[in-house]
Scaffold this motif. Structure first.
Motif, PDB file in Angstrom:
ATOM      1  N   LYS A 230       0.807  -1.213   0.000  1.00 40.50           N
ATOM      2  CA  LYS A 230       0.000   0.000   0.000  1.00 40.50           C
ATOM      3  C   LYS A 230       0.842   1.265   0.000  1.00 40.50           C
ATOM      4  O   LYS A 230       0.383   2.339   0.425  1.00 40.50           O
ATOM      5  N   LYS A 231       2.060   1.147  -0.497  1.00 38.07           N
ATOM      6  CA  LYS A 231       2.928   2.309  -0.613  1.00 38.07           C
ATOM      7  C   LYS A 231       2.921   2.816  -2.052  1.00 38.07           C
ATOM      8  O   LYS A 231       2.774   2.045  -3.000  1.00 38.07           O
ATOM      9  N   VAL A 232       3.100   4.111  -2.186  1.00 32.93           N
ATOM     10  CA  VAL A 232       3.084   4.749  -3.508  1.00 32.93           C
ATOM     11  C   VAL A 232       4.449   4.603  -4.165  1.00 32.93           C
ATOM     12  O   VAL A 232       5.479   4.863  -3.536  1.00 32.93           O
ATOM     13  N   GLU A 233       4.444   4.178  -5.427  1.00 32.05           N
ATOM     14  CA  GLU A 233       5.665   4.055  -6.213  1.00 32.05           C
ATOM     15  C   GLU A 233       5.614   5.004  -7.410  1.00 32.05           C
ATOM     16  O   GLU A 233       4.562   5.183  -8.028  1.00 32.05           O
ATOM     17  N   PHE A 234       6.749   5.601  -7.683  1.00 29.40           N
ATOM     18  CA  PHE A 234       6.898   6.432  -8.889  1.00 29.40           C
ATOM     19  C   PHE A 234       7.242   5.513 -10.052  1.00 29.40           C
ATOM     20  O   PHE A 234       8.196   4.736  -9.988  1.00 29.40           O
ATOM     21  N   ARG A 235       6.462   5.597 -11.128  1.00 32.84           N
ATOM     22  CA  ARG A 235       6.662   4.669 -12.243  1.00 32.84           C
ATOM     23  C   ARG A 235       6.691   5.431 -13.583  1.00 32.84           C
ATOM     24  O   ARG A 235       5.649   5.929 -14.042  1.00 32.84           O
ATOM     25  N   PRO A 236       7.875   5.564 -14.207  1.00 36.52           N
ATOM     26  CA  PRO A 236       7.924   6.172 -15.554  1.00 36.52           C
ATOM     27  C   PRO A 236       7.192   5.272 -16.554  1.00 36.52           C
ATOM     28  O   PRO A 236       7.287   4.048 -16.482  1.00 36.52           O
ATOM     29  N   VAL A 237       6.504   5.889 -17.487  1.00 37.44           N
ATOM     30  CA  VAL A 237       5.753   5.129 -18.487  1.00 37.44           C
ATOM     31  C   VAL A 237       5.984   5.732 -19.866  1.00 37.44           C
ATOM     32  O   VAL A 237       6.338   6.898 -20.005  1.00 37.44           O
ATOM     33  N   LYS A 238       5.766   4.893 -20.843  1.00 37.61           N
ATOM     34  CA  LYS A 238       5.800   5.328 -22.242  1.00 37.61           C
ATOM     35  C   LYS A 238       4.380   5.290 -22.770  1.00 37.61           C
ATOM     36  O   LYS A 238       3.736   4.246 -22.750  1.00 37.61           O
ATOM     37  N   ILE A 239       3.903   6.447 -23.237  1.00 37.96           N
ATOM     38  CA  ILE A 239       2.494   6.552 -23.607  1.00 37.96           C
ATOM     39  C   ILE A 239       2.322   6.556 -25.124  1.00 37.96           C
ATOM     40  O   ILE A 239       3.267   6.742 -25.882  1.00 37.96           O
ATOM     41  N   GLY A 240       1.085   6.325 -25.519  1.00 34.61           N
ATOM     42  CA  GLY A 240       0.715   6.336 -26.932  1.00 34.61           C
ATOM     43  C   GLY A 240      -0.438   7.296 -27.172  1.00 34.61           C
ATOM     44  O   GLY A 240      -0.629   8.256 -26.415  1.00 34.61           O
ATOM     45  N   PRO A 241      -1.257   7.044 -28.166  1.00 37.64           N
ATOM     46  CA  PRO A 241      -2.343   7.961 -28.513  1.00 37.64           C
ATOM     47  C   PRO A 241      -3.551   7.809 -27.590  1.00 37.64           C
ATOM     48  O   PRO A 241      -3.612   6.901 -26.748  1.00 37.64           O
ATOM     49  N   MET A 242      -4.504   8.702 -27.753  1.00 33.08           N
ATOM     50  CA  MET A 242      -5.779   8.625 -27.044  1.00 33.08           C
ATOM     51  C   MET A 242      -6.735   7.741 -27.836  1.00 33.08           C
ATOM     52  O   MET A 242      -6.863   7.876 -29.052  1.00 33.08           O
ATOM     53  N   LYS A 250       2.114   2.164 -23.312  1.00 39.97           N
ATOM     54  CA  LYS A 250       2.829   1.088 -24.003  1.00 39.97           C
ATOM     55  C   LYS A 250       3.771   0.333 -23.079  1.00 39.97           C
ATOM     56  O   LYS A 250       3.887  -0.884 -23.150  1.00 39.97           O
ATOM     57  N   GLU A 251       4.477   1.065 -22.207  1.00 38.05           N
ATOM     58  CA  GLU A 251       5.470   0.437 -21.347  1.00 38.05           C
ATOM     59  C   GLU A 251       5.409   1.069 -19.957  1.00 38.05           C
ATOM     60  O   GLU A 251       5.008   2.220 -19.807  1.00 38.05           O
ATOM     61  N   GLY A 252       5.822   0.278 -18.960  1.00 37.26           N
ATOM     62  CA  GLY A 252       5.925   0.802 -17.604  1.00 37.26           C
ATOM     63  C   GLY A 252       4.905   0.257 -16.635  1.00 37.26           C
ATOM     64  O   GLY A 252       5.097   0.364 -15.417  1.00 37.26           O
ATOM     65  N   LEU A 253       3.817  -0.330 -17.120  1.00 36.45           N
ATOM     66  CA  LEU A 253       2.779  -0.875 -16.261  1.00 36.45           C
ATOM     67  C   LEU A 253       2.497  -2.324 -16.619  1.00 36.45           C
ATOM     68  O   LEU A 253       2.718  -2.747 -17.760  1.00 36.45           O
ATOM     69  N   LYS A 254       1.995  -3.067 -15.616  1.00 37.72           N
ATOM     70  CA  LYS A 254       1.576  -4.437 -15.823  1.00 37.72           C
ATOM     71  C   LYS A 254       0.083  -4.558 -15.547  1.00 37.72           C
ATOM     72  O   LYS A 254      -0.458  -3.802 -14.725  1.00 37.72           O
ATOM     73  N   PRO A 255      -0.582  -5.475 -16.211  1.00 39.88           N
ATOM     74  CA  PRO A 255      -2.016  -5.666 -15.940  1.00 39.88           C
ATOM     75  C   PRO A 255      -2.257  -6.011 -14.473  1.00 39.88           C
ATOM     76  O   PRO A 255      -1.512  -6.794 -13.864  1.00 39.88           O
ATOM     77  N   GLY A 256      -3.276  -5.406 -13.894  1.00 40.10           N
ATOM     78  CA  GLY A 256      -3.639  -5.684 -12.505  1.00 40.10           C
ATOM     79  C   GLY A 256      -3.043  -4.723 -11.496  1.00 40.10           C
ATOM     80  O   GLY A 256      -3.452  -4.727 -10.325  1.00 40.10           O
ATOM     81  N   GLU A 257      -2.077  -3.903 -11.890  1.00 40.59           N
ATOM     82  CA  GLU A 257      -1.504  -2.942 -10.953  1.00 40.59           C
ATOM     83  C   GLU A 257      -2.467  -1.793 -10.693  1.00 40.59           C
ATOM     84  O   GLU A 257      -3.225  -1.390 -11.590  1.00 40.59           O
ATOM     85  N   GLN A 258      -2.424  -1.299  -9.459  1.00 38.19           N
ATOM     86  CA  GLN A 258      -3.292  -0.196  -9.075  1.00 38.19           C
ATOM     87  C   GLN A 258      -2.599   1.137  -9.344  1.00 38.19           C
ATOM     88  O   GLN A 258      -1.478   1.373  -8.893  1.00 38.19           O
ATOM     89  N   VAL A 259      -3.298   1.990 -10.100  1.00 43.36           N
ATOM     90  CA  VAL A 259      -2.759   3.299 -10.469  1.00 43.36           C
ATOM     91  C   VAL A 259      -3.626   4.380  -9.837  1.00 43.36           C
ATOM     92  O   VAL A 259      -4.866   4.321  -9.897  1.00 43.36           O
ATOM     93  N   ILE A 260      -2.973   5.365  -9.239  1.00 46.30           N
ATOM     94  CA  ILE A 260      -3.702   6.473  -8.618  1.00 46.30           C
ATOM     95  C   ILE A 260      -4.175   7.420  -9.713  1.00 46.30           C
ATOM     96  O   ILE A 260      -3.385   7.876 -10.544  1.00 46.30           O
ATOM     97  N   VAL A 261      -5.473   7.702  -9.715  1.00 38.02           N
ATOM     98  CA  VAL A 261      -6.063   8.572 -10.722  1.00 38.02           C
ATOM     99  C   VAL A 261      -6.435   9.921 -10.129  1.00 38.02           C
ATOM    100  O   VAL A 261      -6.218  10.966 -10.747  1.00 38.02           O
TER     101      VAL A 261
END
Length: 281
Positions: A230-242, A250-261
């Protein structure tokens, strides 16, 4: 044309008469009823009549062709513009731009062609993806294309790319390409400006996030992830289009991970949080 046709018919009639004379002369020469000179005259007259028929037929074909030139047939179907000349005006033939008289213009309505230019960065990217086998080149296969007009969103018009030029324009550094779009209801008009969209890469697995979940650290995009502790992690990501209002990651996250919105300004890496599922409307 009528005169040439009549001359052709007259030549054929004379050839038939000369043929009959030549056949009679052939029978008579066998019984020595006519001289050899008369026989040669009849046969050569028939040969000359056949040549006259060919000449008359060629003159008739030429006259027919000239008659066809008096009518103008459009090579395509579409919508014609106003008549620039009327009956009785003097016109000049020849090649367009070399003194020929422009009568009118006609534009195709279905399908319509949309031309666009790709810059060098996009060209090099598409060629690299084609060599890697992750994206099909428009030179090798028809690829899908989408179009939207100035007052439209979502690229509602579907078509395909059918042409890519063979060289980059050295003056603009761009490569010309063409998309084909159906226009059965004639709602589109030639000459309109539009935007065109084509696949920029091959298919790849990716995650979708609300765009507000992304933060920016100079040129780097990142998200805050809640780990198993339950700790917050800084995660760089590579994004794509809307896509449909969501951002491709595209990169930096795995399915099932919780992301703060929500509440990104109130969290920092290492802080313990109690995450709640995002309520979607």
């Amino acid at each position: 044309f009528d005169r040439a046709d009549a001359e052709h018919q007259r030549a054929e009639s004379q050839a038939d008469l000369a043929k009959s004379d030549a056949e009679r002369a052939k029978n008579l020469i066998a019984t020595k009823a006519i001289s050899k000179e008369d026989f040669d005259t009849k046969t050569k007259t028939y040969t000359s009549a056949l040549a006259a028929v060919k000449s008359a037929r060629a003159a008739m074909d030429s006259a027919r062709l000239n008659l066809e030139f008096t009518e103008i047939h459009a090579p395509i179907g579409g919508r014609i513009s106003r008549a620039l000349v009327t009956e009785g005006n003097l016109v000049s033939g020849g090649v367009s731009g070399a003194g020929a008289t422009l009568l009118t213009t006609i534009v195709s309505l279905d399908p319509l062609y949309l031309y666009g230019d790709a810059d060098e960065r996009a060209i090099l990217k598409y060629r690299r993806l084609s060599k890697e086998g992750t994206r099909v080149s428009a030179r090798d296969k028809e690829i899908p294309a989408e179009m939207e007009l100035a007052d439209e969103t979502g690229f509602p018009h579907k078509g395909y790319m059918d042409f890519v030029d063979n060289r980059v324009d050295p003056n603009t550094g761009t490569l010309r390409a063409r998309g084909v779009f159906t226009n059965a209801d004639h709602s589109l008009s030639p000459g309109l400006f539009a935007r065109i969209r084509i696949p920029g890469s091959g298919k790849y697995p990716a995650l979708l996030l609300p765009d507000r979940a992304l933060g920016s650290d100079q040129a780097q995009k990142f998200v805050y992830v809640v780990n198993a502790e339950k700790k917050v992690e800084f995660r760089p990501v590579k994004i794509g289009p809307m896509i449909d209002g969501l951002r491709v990651v595209k990169e930096g996250l795995k399915p099932g991970e919780q992301v703060i919105v929500e509440g990104l300004l109130r969290v920092r890496p290492g802080v313990v949080v109690e995450a709640k599922p995002l309520e979607t409307k």
